[in-house]
Design a protein around this motif. Structure first.
Motif, PDB file in Angstrom:
ATOM      1  N   LYS A 202       0.845  -1.218   0.000  1.00 15.47           N
ATOM      2  CA  LYS A 202       0.000   0.000   0.000  1.00 15.47           C
ATOM      3  C   LYS A 202       0.870   1.255   0.000  1.00 15.47           C
ATOM      4  N   LEU A 203       1.941   1.199   0.795  1.00  7.51           N
ATOM      5  CA  LEU A 203       2.865   2.342   0.842  1.00  7.51           C
ATOM      6  C   LEU A 203       3.444   2.628  -0.540  1.00  7.51           C
ATOM      7  N   ALA A 204       3.787   1.532  -1.271  1.00  5.42           N
ATOM      8  CA  ALA A 204       4.342   1.693  -2.625  1.00  5.42           C
ATOM      9  C   ALA A 204       3.312   2.355  -3.534  1.00  5.42           C
ATOM     10  N   VAL A 205       2.043   1.934  -3.397  1.00  2.00           N
ATOM     11  CA  VAL A 205       0.979   2.524  -4.221  1.00  2.00           C
ATOM     12  C   VAL A 205       0.862   4.023  -3.917  1.00  2.00           C
ATOM     13  N   ASP A 206       0.943   4.378  -2.612  1.00  2.62           N
ATOM     14  CA  ASP A 206       0.861   5.798  -2.228  1.00  2.62           C
ATOM     15  C   ASP A 206       2.068   6.573  -2.733  1.00  2.62           C
ATOM     16  N   ARG A 207       3.252   6.008  -2.469  1.00  3.55           N
ATOM     17  CA  ARG A 207       4.492   6.714  -2.805  1.00  3.55           C
ATOM     18  C   ARG A 207       4.597   6.961  -4.307  1.00  3.55           C
ATOM     19  N   PHE A 208       4.414   5.889  -5.115  1.00  2.00           N
ATOM     20  CA  PHE A 208       4.544   6.062  -6.562  1.00  2.00           C
ATOM     21  C   PHE A 208       3.342   6.827  -7.129  1.00  2.00           C
ATOM     22  N   GLY A 209       2.194   6.691  -6.421  1.00  2.00           N
ATOM     23  CA  GLY A 209       0.998   7.412  -6.859  1.00  2.00           C
ATOM     24  C   GLY A 209       1.242   8.910  -6.891  1.00  2.00           C
ATOM     25  N   LYS A 210       2.043   9.399  -5.922  1.00  2.02           N
ATOM     26  CA  LYS A 210       2.351  10.836  -5.875  1.00  2.02           C
ATOM     27  C   LYS A 210       3.119  11.281  -7.122  1.00  2.02           C
ATOM     28  N   GLU A 211       3.818  10.314  -7.777  1.00  4.54           N
ATOM     29  CA  GLU A 211       4.558  10.644  -9.013  1.00  4.54           C
ATOM     30  C   GLU A 211       3.678  10.404 -10.241  1.00  4.54           C
ATOM     31  N   GLY A 212       2.398  10.123 -10.007  1.00 12.39           N
ATOM     32  CA  GLY A 212       1.485   9.912 -11.140  1.00 12.39           C
ATOM     33  C   GLY A 212       1.486   8.481 -11.659  1.00 12.39           C
ATOM     34  N   VAL A 213       2.043   7.537 -10.868  1.00 13.81           N
ATOM     35  CA  VAL A 213       2.106   6.135 -11.293  1.00 13.81           C
ATOM     36  C   VAL A 213       0.820   5.415 -10.861  1.00 13.81           C
ATOM     37  N   ALA A 214       0.208   4.670 -11.798  1.00 14.17           N
ATOM     38  CA  ALA A 214      -1.036   3.950 -11.503  1.00 14.17           C
ATOM     39  C   ALA A 214      -0.763   2.802 -10.525  1.00 14.17           C
ATOM     40  N   PRO A 215      -1.798   2.385  -9.740  1.00 13.83           N
ATOM     41  CA  PRO A 215      -1.586   1.342  -8.716  1.00 13.83           C
ATOM     42  C   PRO A 215      -0.989   0.039  -9.271  1.00 13.83           C
ATOM     43  N   ASP A 216      -1.457  -0.410 -10.442  1.00 16.83           N
ATOM     44  CA  ASP A 216      -0.921  -1.658 -11.004  1.00 16.83           C
ATOM     45  C   ASP A 216       0.596  -1.582 -11.216  1.00 16.83           C
ATOM     46  N   LEU A 217       1.029  -0.451 -11.768  1.00 15.01           N
ATOM     47  CA  LEU A 217       2.472  -0.305 -12.030  1.00 15.01           C
ATOM     48  C   LEU A 217       3.243  -0.165 -10.713  1.00 15.01           C
ATOM     49  N   ALA A 218       2.645   0.523  -9.734  1.00 17.01           N
ATOM     50  CA  ALA A 218       3.301   0.667  -8.427  1.00 17.01           C
ATOM     51  C   ALA A 218       3.521  -0.712  -7.794  1.00 17.01           C
TER      52      ALA A 218
ATOM     53  N   TYR B  10       6.876  -2.743  -6.809  1.00  9.19           N
ATOM     54  CA  TYR B  10       7.059  -3.296  -5.460  1.00  9.19           C
ATOM     55  C   TYR B  10       7.476  -4.776  -5.519  1.00  9.19           C
ATOM     56  N   SER B  11       6.739  -5.586  -6.295  1.00 17.21           N
ATOM     57  CA  SER B  11       7.057  -7.024  -6.280  1.00 17.21           C
ATOM     58  C   SER B  11       8.353  -7.306  -7.057  1.00 17.21           C
ATOM     59  N   THR B  12       8.683  -6.462  -8.031  1.00 20.32           N
ATOM     60  CA  THR B  12       9.956  -6.630  -8.739  1.00 20.32           C
ATOM     61  C   THR B  12      11.122  -6.408  -7.773  1.00 20.32           C
ATOM     62  N   GLN B  13      10.966  -5.390  -6.915  1.00 20.82           N
ATOM     63  CA  GLN B  13      12.025  -5.135  -5.921  1.00 20.82           C
ATOM     64  C   GLN B  13      12.148  -6.305  -4.950  1.00 20.82           C
ATOM     65  N   LEU B  14      11.012  -6.912  -4.577  1.00 22.64           N
ATOM     66  CA  LEU B  14      11.069  -8.079  -3.672  1.00 22.64           C
ATOM     67  C   LEU B  14      11.879  -9.204  -4.319  1.00 22.64           C
ATOM     68  N   LEU B  15      11.628  -9.456  -5.602  1.00 28.21           N
ATOM     69  CA  LEU B  15      12.368 -10.516  -6.309  1.00 28.21           C
ATOM     70  C   LEU B  15      13.847 -10.156  -6.389  1.00 28.21           C
ATOM     71  N   GLY B  16      14.093  -8.889  -6.743  1.00 22.73           N
ATOM     72  CA  GLY B  16      15.472  -8.447  -6.993  1.00 22.73           C
ATOM     73  C   GLY B  16      16.334  -8.413  -5.754  1.00 22.73           C
ATOM     74  N   ARG B  17      15.696  -8.340  -4.564  1.00 18.46           N
ATOM     75  CA  ARG B  17      16.500  -8.237  -3.339  1.00 18.46           C
ATOM     76  C   ARG B  17      16.920  -9.602  -2.800  1.00 18.46           C
ATOM     77  N   ASP B  18      16.451 -10.668  -3.421  1.00 17.69           N
ATOM     78  CA  ASP B  18      16.813 -12.000  -2.944  1.00 17.69           C
ATOM     79  C   ASP B  18      17.801 -12.630  -3.923  1.00 17.69           C
ATOM     80  N   ARG B  19      19.054 -12.772  -3.470  1.00 17.84           N
ATOM     81  CA  ARG B  19      20.092 -13.260  -4.372  1.00 17.84           C
ATOM     82  C   ARG B  19      19.880 -14.712  -4.793  1.00 17.84           C
ATOM     83  N   ARG B  20      18.950 -15.419  -4.137  1.00 17.28           N
ATOM     84  CA  ARG B  20      18.651 -16.785  -4.571  1.00 17.28           C
ATOM     85  C   ARG B  20      17.797 -16.765  -5.845  1.00 17.28           C
ATOM     86  N   LEU B  21      17.257 -15.571  -6.184  1.00 17.70           N
ATOM     87  CA  LEU B  21      16.371 -15.460  -7.346  1.00 17.70           C
ATOM     88  C   LEU B  21      17.034 -14.782  -8.544  1.00 17.70           C
TER      89      LEU B  21
END
Ligand code: ZN
Length: 681
Positions: A11-27, A31-42
Motif C-alpha cells: 500500500k505504501l508503494a501505491v501511495d508513494r509512486f501514486g504521488k509521481e502519477g504512477v497507476a496502482p498496477d504499475l506501483a 514493489y514485487s519486482t524489488q522483492l524478487l530483486g532483493r533475494d540473491r537466490r532469485l
C-alpha cells in the motif's frame, strides 16, 4: 523460501509512486519486482525481468494497450518507475507473424514502439513478455531451479517437481525464437501458471502482482524441496595450504595479459576473493575440472566466460612452485580461449575476440576469485561465480550438471544485444590497476588518490588519521578503500597491505607520500628529533616500499614506486635539517629501488615539490613566512620563476605522469614553479 509480500508495504508503494502519477498496477509491479530483486537466490545483477500489461495515453490522448517491461541495465532490487518504459503492445504482438527477426530488427523493435522515444531500451526478453497474455509476468534465474534444469533429464525432473503447473520450453537463445517457442508451449496448455526455460530460468504469470510473485516463490520452493544435500567427493589436498593473502597477487599476476597494450603495458584485473562452505565443496571436488565447465544461465557468460581457470592447491612453503603452475595454467587458459574463439568465430557476427584472460579463478582448498576491470566488475563476477558454485554443487547432488552447449554459449557471449549491457572496457589509462597512497588524508595524498581514481585505478587510501582517509575515500566513491595505517610501524604496514590485497588482489602503484616537518639548527638539534624525523621521512618510505615490492614480485607484472621527496632533498633550507636530511636519503632510496628492481619491471621515481598549501604549510605558517620576508601571502606562495602558486593538484598530476611514463625510472621531477637554487644537476 517464503513470500516477502507485506500488504502494508504494498500500500505504501501505491501511495508513494501514486504521488509521481504512477497507476496502482504499475506501483505494485515495481514493489514485487524489488522483492524478487532483493533475494540473491532469485536474481543477481541485472538478471531477470518482469512486466505488466495495461493501458496508457499516447501524445494524442488516445488510450492504447501497452507493455511496461523492465529495461535492460536496471537491477530489479532497486528499480524505479523509469525502469519500466511503456511500449505499444499491438505492434509487438504483430511481430509474432514473422518467421525470423534479425538482431538489427530486434534492436529496432526494442525502440520503435516506445511511447517515450527517450526511454531506456526494454529487455531483450520483451517479446516473450508481450506474447504471453498474462497481465503480470515475472522471470528469474533462481539458483534452485537452475540446479534442476541444468540436467540431462531436466524435462522429467520438472514434470515430477512442478506437476503440470509449469510448461517446459526447450533451450533457445533469448530473443525472438525463444519468445515464439515459449508462447507456443503456453498455448498447448493455457492453464499453466508459468514456464520453465530449459537451462535458463523460470517464468510465472498472474492476474495481480501478488499472484505472479507468490507463484514464483511457490515454484522455487518446490524446486528447493526437490534438491538433496549430498557432499561432492573431494580431491586429495595438501595438509597445509597457503593463505588467500599470499595467493591473491600470484593469481592476479598470472591472469594479467602481459604486454597487451605495448611493451611493459600489461592488461591487469582487480581480483575479489570469496570463500564459503558451498564454494569450498565446489572447488575441492575430485571432478571439478568437469563440472565447472559451463554457465548455469546464459546471461552469466559475458561476465564469467564459459569456464573458469582451475589452478592447483597452493601448499605452504611452496609458493614458487604454485606461481609457476598458476602461470602455466593461465597460459593454457588463454590458448584454450583463443582456440574456442577460432572454432566458433563464424558465429561472432563481426564482434572481435574479447580478451582471452580468465574471469573466474578456482583455488582448491581456498575458494574463488572474481576478476574484473574494476572493483565493481570483480565483485559482480565473484557474485555470479558464487551462485554457480551453489547451483552446480546442488545439481551434482541430484544428478549431473549439464549446461547449454558450447555453440549456444558462444552465441550469447558474442551477441551484440547482450554485450550492450556491459558498455565495453573503459579506455582510462589505469583501468585494472591498484594504487596505494599514504598520507591520503592530507592535501597532496588526497589530491593524488583522486587523480589516480579518475585515471581508472582502484585506490587504497592509507593514513594514520583513519577518519580523514575514510572521508577522502567517500568523496572518491566507487570501491575506494580507506585504511588506518601508521607507516612507521612495521606491523601496521603489513596489516594495511594485507587489507589492500584482500580488497583488490594486489598492488601496482605505490605513492609513498606520508611525511611531516621537524625543524632545528643542525648543530644544536636534539638527536631524538632527528631520529623521529628519520622514522617518518625515511624509514617509513622504506617500510611501505618493501611491502609493495614484495607483492609486485609475487604478481610478476612490474610496478611503480613514487616518493614525495620535497625540495629539501636537494636544496636545504636554514634550520630545516631534521626534515631535509631524511628526505635526501629517501631520494637515494628511490634510486636504489630503481637500480635493484629495474630488471623486474618495477620503476621508481620521485617528485620534488615545494611550497604547497597542506598540513605542513598551513595558512598561519604562510602568513608568518610572508610577514618575515616582507611580501604578501600571494607573493610568498607564487615566489618562483613562473610566478604561479603550485597546488596539491599539480603534484598529483605529476605523480600520475610518472606512473604512466613506462620507460621512465630513477627520475626526479620538480613541481615548484621553478627555483634555480633547487634545480637538479
Ligand atoms: Zn533470463
Amino acid at each position: 523460501m517464503k513470500s516477502a509480500w507485506v500488504e502494508s508495504d504494498a500500500k505504501l508503494a501505491v501511495d508513494r509512486f501514486g504521488k509521481e502519477g504512477v497507476a496502482p498496477d504499475l506501483a505494485l509491479r515495481i514493489y514485487s519486482t524489488q522483492l524478487l530483486g532483493r533475494d540473491r537466490r532469485l536474481v543477481l545483477h541485472g538478471g531477470g525481468n518482469t512486466s505488466l500489461k495495461t493501458t496508457a495515453r499516447d501524445l494524442s490522448g488516445a488510450e492504447v494497450a501497452v507493455l511496461h517491461v523492465k529495461s535492460s541495465g536496471w537491477d530489479m532490487g532497486t528499480i524505479e518507475p523509469t525502469g519500466f518504459p511503456p511500449v505499444r503492445l499491438e505492434p509487438l504482438l504483430a511481430l509474432r507473424a514473422c518467421d525470423k527477426l534479425s538482431d538489427d530488427d530486434m534492436a529496432r523493435a526494442q525502440r520503435a514502439y516506445l511511447l517515450d522515444p527517450q526511454a531506456p531500451s526494454p529487455s531483450v526478453e520483451m517479446l516473450l513478455h508481450a506474447f504471453v497474455p498474462a497481465k503480470f509476468v515475472d522471470h528469474t534465474h533462481a539458483t534452485a531451479v537452475l540446479s534442476l534444469i541444468d540436467q540431462p533429464n531436466s524435462d522429467e525432473l520438472c514434470a515430477e517437481t512442478f506437476g503440470g503447473g509449469l510448461g517446459f520450453v526447450p533451450y533457445f537463445m533469448p530473443g525472438f525464437s525463444l519468445a515464439k517457442k515459449a508462447v507456443a508451449v503456453f498455448e498447448q496448455n493455457p492453464k499453466v501458471e508459468g514456464l520453465i526455460l530449459d537451462k535458463h530460468g523460470i517464468f510465472t504469470f498472474g492476474e495481480t502482482a501478488r499472484e505472479s510473485y507468490e507463484r514464483m516463490i511457490e515454484m522455487v520452493t518446490l524446486a528447493e524441496g526437490r534438491l538433496k544435500k549430498k557432499t561432492i567427493v573431494a580431491a586429495k589436498l595438501p595438509s597445509r595450504l597457503a593463505s588467500a593473502v599470499e595467493v591473491a597477487p600470484i593469481i592476479r599476476g598470472a591472469c594479467a595479459l602481459r604486454d597487451a597494450c605495448g611493451e611493459g603495458a600489461h592488461r591487469r584485473f582487480v581480483a575479489e576473493f570469496r570463500s564459503s562452505d558451498a564454494i569450498m565443496e565446489y572447488v575441492n571436488g575430485k571432478d571439478a575440472a568437469r563440472y565447472t565447465k559451463g554457465v548455469i544461465t546464459p546471461d552469466h557468460i559475458i561476465r564469467t566466460k564459459l569456464w573458469p581457470l582451475l589452478v592447483p592447491a597452493p601448499e605452504v612453503g611452496k609458493l614458487e612452485d604454485f606461481k609457476k603452475a598458476a602461470q602455466a595454467t593461465a597460459q593454457r587458459f588463454v590458448e584454450g580461449y583463443k582456440a574456442y574463439f577460432d572454432r566458433n568465430k563464424m558465429r561472432a557476427q563481426g564482434v572481435p575476440m574479447h580478451d582471452a584472460a580468465p574471469c573466474v579463478v578456482l583455488v582448491p582448498g581456498l575458494g574463488l576469485f572474481g576478476l574484473g576491470a574494476s572493483g565493481k566488475d570483480a565483485r559482480i563476477t565473484a557474485d555470479l561465480a558464487e551462485a554457480a558454485a551453489e547451483a552446480i554443487t546442488d545439481a551434482e547432488a541430484i544428478g549431473k550438471f549439464t549446461p547449454i552447449s558450447e555453440t549456444d554459449a558462444f552465441d550469447c557471449e558474442y551477441w551484440p544485444l547482450e554485450l550492450a549491457k556491459l558498455g565495453g572496457r573503459s579506455a582510462l589509462p589505469l583501468v585494472g590497476q591498484v594504487a596505494v597512497v599514504t598520507g591520503a588524508a592530507g592535501a597532496i595524498g588526497a589530491a593524488t588518490a583522486k587523480v589516480f581514481a579518475k585515471a581508472g585505478a582502484e585506490v587504497a587510501l592509507m593514513d594514520i588519521d583513519g577518519k580523514g582517509a575514510a572521508e577522502q575515500a567517500k568523496a572518491i566513491g566507487g570501491s575506494a578503500l580507506a585504511i588506518q595505517c601508521d607507516v612507521t610501524d612495521a606491523g601496521s604496514v603489513q596489516k594495511a597491505f594485507d587489507q589492500v590485497v584482500v580488497g583488490f588482489g594486489g598492488v601496482d602503484i605505490l605513492v609513498s607520500n606520508a611525511g611531516a616537518a621537524w625543524q632545528g639548527k643542525i648543530g644544536e638539534v636534539d638527536e631524538k628529533i632527528l631520529r623521529e624525523s628519520f622514522e617518518l621521512n625515511f624509514f617509513a618510505h622504506q617500510k611501505v616500499a618493501q611491502a609493495a615490492v614484495k607483492i609486485m614480485l609475487a604478481q610478476g607484472t612490474g610496478g611503480c614506486l613514487l616518493f614525495n621527496v620535497s625540495k629539501q632533498a636537494v636544496n636545504p633550507g636554514a634550520d630545516f635539517g631534521p626534515y631535509g636530511l631524511p628526505k635526501a636519503a629517501t631520494l637515494f632510496l628511490m634510486r636504489q629501488y630503481a637500480l635493484d628492481y629495474g630488471a623486474d619491471g618495477i620503476r621508481a621515481n620521485a617528485v620534488n615539490a615545494d611550497r604547497i598549501r597542506s598540513g605542513l604549510l598551513t595558512d598561519d605558517f604562510i602568513k608568518q613566512r610572508a610577514k618575515a620576508r616582507g611580501v604578501s601571502e600571494h607573493g610568498y606562495m607564487s615566489g618562483n620563476l613562473l610566478g604561479r602558486e603550485v597546488t596539491a593538484q599539480d603534484v598529483a598530476h605529476v605523480f600520475l605522469a610518472q606512473a604512466l611514463a613506462l620507460k621512465t625510472t630513477a627520475n626526479v621531477t620538480t613541481v615548484d614553479g621553478g627555483n634555480i637554487a633547487a634545480a637538479l644537476r
